[in-house]
Structures are given as C-alpha cells and as structure tokens.
Design an enzyme around this catalytic site. Structure first.
Site, PDB file in Angstrom:
ATOM      1  N   ASP A  60      -5.800   2.013  -4.809  1.00  0.00           N
ATOM      2  CA  ASP A  60      -6.988   2.745  -4.331  1.00  0.00           C
ATOM      3  C   ASP A  60      -7.488   3.679  -5.435  1.00  0.00           C
ATOM      4  OD1 ASP A  60      -5.509   5.540  -2.470  1.00  0.00           O
ATOM      5  OD2 ASP A  60      -4.756   4.420  -4.205  1.00  0.00           O
ATOM      6  N   ASP A  92      -3.644   5.565  -9.988  1.00  0.00           N
ATOM      7  CA  ASP A  92      -3.667   4.095  -9.932  1.00  0.00           C
ATOM      8  C   ASP A  92      -4.172   3.537 -11.267  1.00  0.00           C
ATOM      9  OD1 ASP A  92      -4.647   5.317  -7.201  1.00  0.00           O
ATOM     10  OD2 ASP A  92      -3.719   3.429  -6.663  1.00  0.00           O
ATOM     11  N   ASN A 112      -7.800   6.691  -1.428  1.00  0.00           N
ATOM     12  CA  ASN A 112      -8.378   7.877  -2.094  1.00  0.00           C
ATOM     13  C   ASN A 112      -9.874   8.008  -1.812  1.00  0.00           C
ATOM     14  OD1 ASN A 112      -6.131   8.984  -3.480  1.00  0.00           O
ATOM     15  ND2 ASN A 112      -6.208   7.274  -4.919  1.00  0.00           N
ATOM     16  N   THR A 164      -0.147   0.659  -4.877  1.00  0.00           N
ATOM     17  CA  THR A 164      -0.109   2.088  -5.211  1.00  0.00           C
ATOM     18  C   THR A 164      -1.101   2.883  -4.353  1.00  0.00           C
ATOM     19  OG1 THR A 164      -1.715   1.706  -6.992  1.00  0.00           O
ATOM     20  CG2 THR A 164       0.632   1.727  -7.594  1.00  0.00           C
ATOM     21  N   PHE A 202       0.574  10.863   1.211  1.00  0.00           N
ATOM     22  CA  PHE A 202      -0.780  10.375   1.514  1.00  0.00           C
ATOM     23  C   PHE A 202      -0.815   8.876   1.831  1.00  0.00           C
ATOM     24  CE2 PHE A 202      -5.333  10.514   1.428  1.00  0.00           C
ATOM     25  CZ  PHE A 202      -5.753   9.332   0.830  1.00  0.00           C
ATOM     26  N   ASN A 203      -0.274   8.034   0.948  1.00  0.00           N
ATOM     27  CA  ASN A 203      -0.415   6.585   1.131  1.00  0.00           C
ATOM     28  C   ASN A 203       0.164   6.114   2.466  1.00  0.00           C
ATOM     29  OD1 ASN A 203      -1.684   6.203  -1.310  1.00  0.00           O
ATOM     30  ND2 ASN A 203       0.196   5.713  -2.422  1.00  0.00           N
ATOM     31  N   HIS A 256       2.103   9.721  -9.959  1.00  0.00           N
ATOM     32  CA  HIS A 256       2.997   9.011  -9.035  1.00  0.00           C
ATOM     33  C   HIS A 256       2.898   7.492  -9.190  1.00  0.00           C
ATOM     34  CE1 HIS A 256       3.547  12.785  -6.942  1.00  0.00           C
ATOM     35  NE2 HIS A 256       2.273  12.886  -6.709  1.00  0.00           N
ATOM     36  N   ASP A 257       1.688   6.974  -9.208  1.00  0.00           N
ATOM     37  CA  ASP A 257       1.527   5.516  -9.145  1.00  0.00           C
ATOM     38  C   ASP A 257       2.155   4.791 -10.319  1.00  0.00           C
ATOM     39  OD1 ASP A 257      -1.795   5.714  -7.665  1.00  0.00           O
ATOM     40  OD2 ASP A 257       0.192   5.729  -6.762  1.00  0.00           O
TER      41      ASP A 257
HETATM   42  O1  RIB Z   1       0.363  10.699  -2.665  1.00  0.00           O
HETATM   43  C1  RIB Z   1      -0.018  10.143  -3.890  1.00  0.00           C
HETATM   44  C2  RIB Z   1      -0.713   8.842  -3.692  1.00  0.00           C
HETATM   45  O2  RIB Z   1      -1.902   9.018  -2.941  1.00  0.00           O
HETATM   46  C3  RIB Z   1      -1.161   8.185  -5.009  1.00  0.00           C
HETATM   47  O3  RIB Z   1      -1.093   6.798  -4.872  1.00  0.00           O
HETATM   48  C4  RIB Z   1      -2.583   8.614  -5.129  1.00  0.00           C
HETATM   49  O4  RIB Z   1      -3.379   7.697  -5.896  1.00  0.00           O
HETATM   50  C5  RIB Z   1      -3.014   8.580  -3.698  1.00  0.00           C
HETATM   51  O5  RIB Z   1      -3.314   7.234  -3.370  1.00  0.00           O
HETATM   52 CA    CA Z   2      -3.028   5.475  -5.345  1.00  0.00          CA
END
Ligand code: RIB
Ligand code: CA
Length: 311
Positions: A11, A16, A40, A124, A165-166, A236-237
């Site tokens: 996203d 990403d 996102n 991701t 979040f994801n 993170h991704d």
């Molecule tokens: O929490 C972090 C994640 O949420 C990452 O993948 C960021 O791109 C968002 O998608």
């Molecule tokens: Ca992401």
C-alpha cells in the site's frame, strides 16, 4: 545462486516503496508480479503510487490493482503519515506501463499457477488481497512457499495501543492468513529497523536518481515519526524483504499467533502464545529484533546498484 520467486503486495506508502527498492536491487529475488492494496491510502492512490515506483526502479512485471476495501471492516487511511497522495515528498515519474486487465487476486493466482516452483508472497500492507486469494483458490496454498509479511506486533501496536496498522485495517483478512497453515515470517513492530538522519545522507551520497529519491522519502517519512519522539524513520516494510535476504541478521521466535477481530480496545491485535498455553504448534516466525547496522548496509548496497544505469 538460487533466486527466490516473489510477489510484492503493498500500500505504498514510503516504507513499501523502500522495501520495493530493496527487493529490486537484490539479485537474490525474482520479482514475478506487483499488486496494490488499500491501506495507507485509497486503492486508486496506492495503485498509482505502485506504478510510479515501478517506473522509477524499472520494475516492469505484471502489476494489478487490489480490492477496493478490506474484506469486512471499514477502510482506514493514513494521510498523517504518508500524505494525501500516500507517497508525498519527491516528484516521481508518471507510470510508463499499463496495469494488467485483471484484479490483484486473479494476477496472484495466475502467477502462482504458472510458476514451476512455489512462490513467496511479500505483503507489506493490509492482508486483504492475500486472504481473498487463499479463500478463492485454496488449492494454491501448496504452491505458496511462505508469506513474509509486515504486520502486527506482539508487544504493542502503533495505530492503537494493541494493534499495528496493517492488521487493524483488515483483521479478518489477517486471521485468514495466520490460520492458513502457510509458513509465515511476521515482520512486526520491533522499532529496531530505524534509519537515522545520518543514514539518509549516506544514501543520498550514493548520488544516483533512486538514492536521492529514497533519501527524500526518508526525510518525509521521518517528519511524522520525529513528532512522536522517534530518533529515526522506522522502515518496517523493508524488514519483510530483508528477512528473505539476510535471515541471520534477524532475531526471531517461533510462536502461535492469533488475530483479534473483535473488541473495543484490542481489535487487530496479534496475540502470541509465548507460554504455550494453547498447546498449538507455532504458525509464525515472529521477528523480535534486527541488526540495525546490517539492515542499513543491506539497503545501501541495494540502492547503490541503481547507479549502474539501472534507473
Ligand atoms: O504499521 C506500519 C505499516 O502500516 C507499514 O506497512 C506502513 O506502510 C503502513 O502500511
Ligand atoms: Ca505498507
């Protein structure tokens, strides 16, 4: 070297985008396709961003748009983190290729069916497309080698105290994926994949077009996190990609993880059974830490390859 066939699903999203730069810059990975997911930003925006990133890094593989919204839950977007476009910051090239005339799930299924070896999925963003694939084509599970995903957090969340979040955006999809039986690498919140401002400059100094844009993405992405007190940008991704390239720089624990899909305070939580209370076999290799310097070095090494006239 035996290359790993993968499908990137994301996203974009700054992290990403950096994950995809890492993937394309590594000779170990054979990127078979790219799919967008809503997270996102809206699916229209993440798809446009996916096309622009792929144009920038010369990643011309079958690319398709994901589902319009999470399986059941209402969409959540993150303009405070990634901006109105979902990838605010440096100017990017307009897409120089068309999307496939099929949706993401159909493309994933086609690529997996046509592959002469099992494929690794690298989602991701929210797990909407991956879950939809597993529900529509359960027979393809045996041709999915593993899922290296960015999502979850076994000690805390980031979008709520309990949820990352994801996973929160589509908890029902995440539950389908974690219950699928497919080997999972869970690159969740470790807060250790930090890229510091001095690293931004190290990347910028590489001097190629992609390096300068990645440094600008990091600068933008850092703004939100600095306001929360972070010392760097938590990319993170890219850890979900790095885990395939350099597993030895990761600290991990094999755990049985469940996804909470209900509740007022804990919806979207990834609940790990650290004490074996449920007596269930682990369903995920949960990353608990990373050698930060080795992670940055890996990123720099991949970005340097774009200087060889690759993009
Ligand atoms: O929490 C972090 C994640 O949420 C990452 O993948 C960021 O791109 C968002 O998608
Ligand atoms: Ca992401």
């Amino acid at each position: 070297m035996k290359r790993i066939p993968i499908i990137l699903d994301g996203d974009p999203g700054h992290d990403d985008a950096i994950a995809w730069v890492l993937a394309k810059g590594s000779p170990m990975l054979d990127i078979r396709g790219v799919t967008s997911v809503c997270g996102n930003q809206t699916i229209e925006k993440t798809t446009y961003n996916a096309q622009r990133i792929c144009t920038l890094i010369d990643l011309h593989v079958p690319t398709a748009m994901g589902r319009l919204r999470p399986l059941i839950s209402d969409p959540i977007i993150a303009p405070t983190v990634h901006g109105e476009s979902g990838l605010d910051g440096p100017a990017l090239p307009e897409p120089d290729f068309e999307l496939e005339d099929m949706d993401a799930v159909s493309l994933m299924a086609k690529l997996i069916q046509e592959s002469d070896e099992p494929i690794t999925l690298v989602p991701t963003g929210p797990l909407t497309n991956v879950a939809a694939l597993l529900m529509a084509y359960p027979e393809l599970k045996e041709k999915i080698a593993r899922i290296s995903l960015m999502g979850g957090g076994v000690q805390y969340g980031n979008w709520t105290p309990a949820a990352e979040f994801n996973i929160l955006v589509d908890p029902e999809a995440a539950a389908v994926v974690f219950e699928s039986g497919i080997p999972i690498i869970m690159a969740g919140l470790t807060e250790k994949a930090m890229i510091f401002p001095e690293d931004f400059e190290r990347i910028r100094a590489l001097g190629n077009r992609v390096a300068v844009i990645v440094a600008d993405w990091l600068e933008f992405f850092y703004q939100f996190h600095r306001s929360l007190g972070y010392e760097g940008a938590p990319v993170h991704d890219a850890v979900a990609v790095a885990a395939l390239l350099r597993p030895e720089i990761m600290e991990s624990q094999d755990l049985y993880v469940q996804v909470e899909t209900a509740g007022d305070f804990c919806k979207g939580a990834t609940v790990a059974d650290f004490n074996g209370a449920l007596g269930k076999a682990p369903n995920a290799k949960v990353l608990m830490g990373i050698d930060r310097q080795a992670f940055v070095d890996l990123l720099v090494e991949a970005i340097a390859t774009y200087g060889e006239g690759k993009a």
